[in-house]
Scaffold this active site. Structure first.
Site, PDB file in Angstrom:
ATOM      1  N   GLU A 189      30.681 -68.318 126.489  1.00  0.00           N
ATOM      2  CA  GLU A 189      30.238 -69.708 126.278  1.00  0.00           C
ATOM      3  C   GLU A 189      30.054 -70.416 127.615  1.00  0.00           C
ATOM      4  OE1 GLU A 189      32.924 -71.698 123.645  1.00  0.00           O
ATOM      5  OE2 GLU A 189      32.100 -70.709 121.872  1.00  0.00           O
ATOM      6  N   LYS A 232       7.640 -61.963 119.050  1.00  0.00           N
ATOM      7  CA  LYS A 232       6.310 -61.895 118.435  1.00  0.00           C
ATOM      8  C   LYS A 232       5.349 -61.232 119.435  1.00  0.00           C
ATOM      9  CE  LYS A 232       7.693 -65.511 115.307  1.00  0.00           C
ATOM     10  NZ  LYS A 232       7.533 -66.882 114.819  1.00  0.00           N
ATOM     11  N   ARG A 285      14.391 -60.012 118.933  1.00  0.00           N
ATOM     12  CA  ARG A 285      14.514 -61.274 118.226  1.00  0.00           C
ATOM     13  C   ARG A 285      15.293 -62.245 119.116  1.00  0.00           C
ATOM     14  NH1 ARG A 285      12.961 -62.130 113.318  1.00  0.00           N
ATOM     15  NH2 ARG A 285      11.896 -60.130 113.409  1.00  0.00           N
TER      16      ARG A 285
HETATM   17  C1  LIG Z   1       8.328 -67.768 114.277  1.00  0.00           C
HETATM   18  C2  LIG Z   1       8.243 -69.187 114.664  1.00  0.00           C
HETATM   19  C3  LIG Z   1       9.386 -69.973 114.808  1.00  0.00           C
HETATM   20  C4  LIG Z   1      10.771 -69.561 114.363  1.00  0.00           C
HETATM   21  O1  LIG Z   1      11.278 -68.438 114.805  1.00  0.00           O
HETATM   22  P1  LIG Z   1      12.516 -67.727 114.063  1.00  0.00           P
HETATM   23  O2  LIG Z   1      12.956 -66.783 115.106  1.00  0.00           O
HETATM   24  O3  LIG Z   1      11.967 -67.103 112.831  1.00  0.00           O
HETATM   25  O4  LIG Z   1      13.537 -68.763 113.774  1.00  0.00           O
HETATM   26  C5  LIG Z   1       9.240 -71.274 115.257  1.00  0.00           C
HETATM   27  N1  LIG Z   1       8.022 -71.768 115.528  1.00  0.00           N
HETATM   28  C6  LIG Z   1       6.899 -71.042 115.381  1.00  0.00           C
HETATM   29  C7  LIG Z   1       5.589 -71.659 115.700  1.00  0.00           C
HETATM   30  C8  LIG Z   1       6.973 -69.736 114.932  1.00  0.00           C
HETATM   31  O5  LIG Z   1       5.849 -69.040 114.778  1.00  0.00           O
END
Ligand SMILES: *Cc1c(COP(=O)(O)O)cnc(C)c1O
Length: 432
Positions: free
Chosen positions: A55, A227, A233
């Site tokens: 932390e 992504k 992640r």
């Molecule tokens: C995927 C996404 C998120 C959220 O991400 P998580 O890891 O699923 O919480 C937030 N904003 C946008 C524009 C996204 O495409």
């Protein structure tokens, strides 16, 4: 054998993981928010770093024994700063949604007006959906796309002048065109609002130079790392400026954004950072800085455009008439299908997409008119334009024969033959 210790300790979980790997190898995943990480990223993610508590931030921890954890987080931060051209990076958010939550907490008071793209028009839950924290704790207002499916910046300007939001959010999860961050910044400045650019979907395209960067325009940038950026992640918050000394109270001014963001992440919202995730983010950032990543990003867009053109030629109706990015939004009702029917038919053919609303959708969100799909994962597997064209053929065939299960399994065999030529994790195959 793959994951040998797991195989001995927990054969059930081991078997299911191998089934999931097999599903990926035999099919073509076209969910545009998904990708295929490198096994180097997976190594870091599966490392012993998960056991450590740390932390705080590098040099300022609430636990001992963090000299190496500090080195890892510093490397991740330095790589993020260099890659995106910012002076401050917070790499601790557990995922994209918590990263956005931290920015709201940093820049707004509960009840403040926030203006973001409507979920039904391609925005994210965290951009002001009524049932999301962003709509529960803030006065969430939404802009929508114009009749052509594109952002209508004049309309957003007018709305901003009427609503006087504290913060404007731009970025999307289902928008196939480039976002004009400069224009969004001008709108935000004209009403004295903060601008948050959420580039979760397009971060890899920004890094690869095929989508303009929000840096220099937005006050804060959030992004997921899993992504188009092709990491684990996770998420990051990027901004310019430097954090000030802790413990004194800090006003909500532009200069204080780095401090406000760091405090919102910890101790505002989170406890201990996920150090295995931080290490894996650092690895992914190194990969994204390599020259090959630019080629990869270009190929993502080229594959998406090739696929889009082929589908248009076959008479399909794409929102905005095409794509500038990795993502395609297709209205399937013009071909007599619903989004669910299209998703199911393509699924039976081995192609994974998701049902999605289209702008001004007359149907309900859980039974919408369209599907959303994209090319990041298949491009990571090495597929190029010829494969994009082949996939267009299979998609068309599956959609034209969506009620014919034996026809769909014929297509699936062909899809699997193609998929097996482009292994998602070639290094893991050796261990199977
Ligand atoms: C995927 C996404 C998120 C959220 O991400 P998580 O890891 O699923 O919480 C937030 N904003 C946008 C524009 C996204 O495409």
């Amino acid at each position: 054998m793959l994951y040998p210790h797991l195989a001995v300790k927990d054969p059930d979980i081991h078997r299911i993981i191998l089934s999931e790997l097999d599903r990926r190898r035999r099919g073509i995943d076209m969910i545009p928010s998904e990708n295929v990480t490198s096994v180097a990223v997976l190594d870091a993610l599966g490392s012993i770093l998960t056991d450590k508590y740390s932390e705080g931030y590098p040099g300022k921890r609430y636990y001992g024994g963090n000299e190496f954890i500090d080195q890892i987080e510093e490397l991740a931060r330095e790589r993020a700063k260099a890659l995106f051209g910012v002076t401050h990076a917070n790499v601790q958010p557990y995922s994209g949604s918590p990263a956005n939550q931290a920015v709201y907490m940093a820049l707004c008071n509960p009840g403040d007006t926030v203006l973001g793209l409507s979920l039904a028009f391609g925005g994210h839950l965290t951009h002001g959906l009524k049932v999301n924290f962003s709509g529960v704790y803030y006065h969430a207002t939404n802009y929508v796309t114009g009749a052509d499916g594109r952002l209508d910046y004049d309309a957003i300007q007018k709305q901003a002048e009427e609503l006087r939001p504290k913060m404007i959010v731009c970025g999307a999860t289902a928008y196939p065109r480039q976002i004009d961050f400069q224009r969004m910044a001008a709108i935000a400045q004209s009403v004295d609002a903060f601008l948050l650019a959420d580039i979760s979907h397009i971060a890899g395209l920004v890094v690869g130079g095929v989508h303009p960067s929000p840096v220099g325009h937005a006050d804060v940038v959030t992004t997921t790392t899993h992504k188009t950026l092709r990491g684990p992640r996770g998420a990051m918050i990027l901004c310019n400026g430097l954090p000030s000394t802790p413990l004194k109270s800090v006003e909500r001014t532009r200069e204080n954004i780095p401090t406000l963001v760091d405090r919102a992440v910890f101790p505002g919202l989170q406890g201990g950072p996920h150090n295995h995730q931080t290490a894996a983010i650092a690895v992914a950032l190194k990969e994204a800085a390599a020259p090959e990543f630019k080629i990869y990003a270009k190929q993502i867009v080229s594959n998406a455009q090739t696929l889009a053109d082929a589908l248009i030629q076959k008479g399909y109706s794409l929102v905005t008439g095409g794509t500038d990015t990795h993502l395609i939004l297709m209205d399937v009702t013009t071909r007599g299908l619903t989004g669910i029917e299209a998703e199911v038919a393509l699924g039976k053919a081995g192609i994974t997409v998701n049902k999605n609303s289209v702008p001004n959708d007359p149907r309900k969100p859980f039974d919408p008119s369209g599907i959303r799909f994209g090319t990041p994962a298949l491009t990571s597997r090495g597929m190029k334009e010829p494969e994009a064209l082949e996939i267009a053929e299979y998609m068309d065939a599956a959609l034209c024969h969506h009620t014919d299960d034996s026809f769909l399994s014929d297509i699936q065999r062909k899809v699997t033959m193609l998929a097996l030529k482009f292994k998602p994790y070639p290094e893991l195959d050796a261990a199977l």
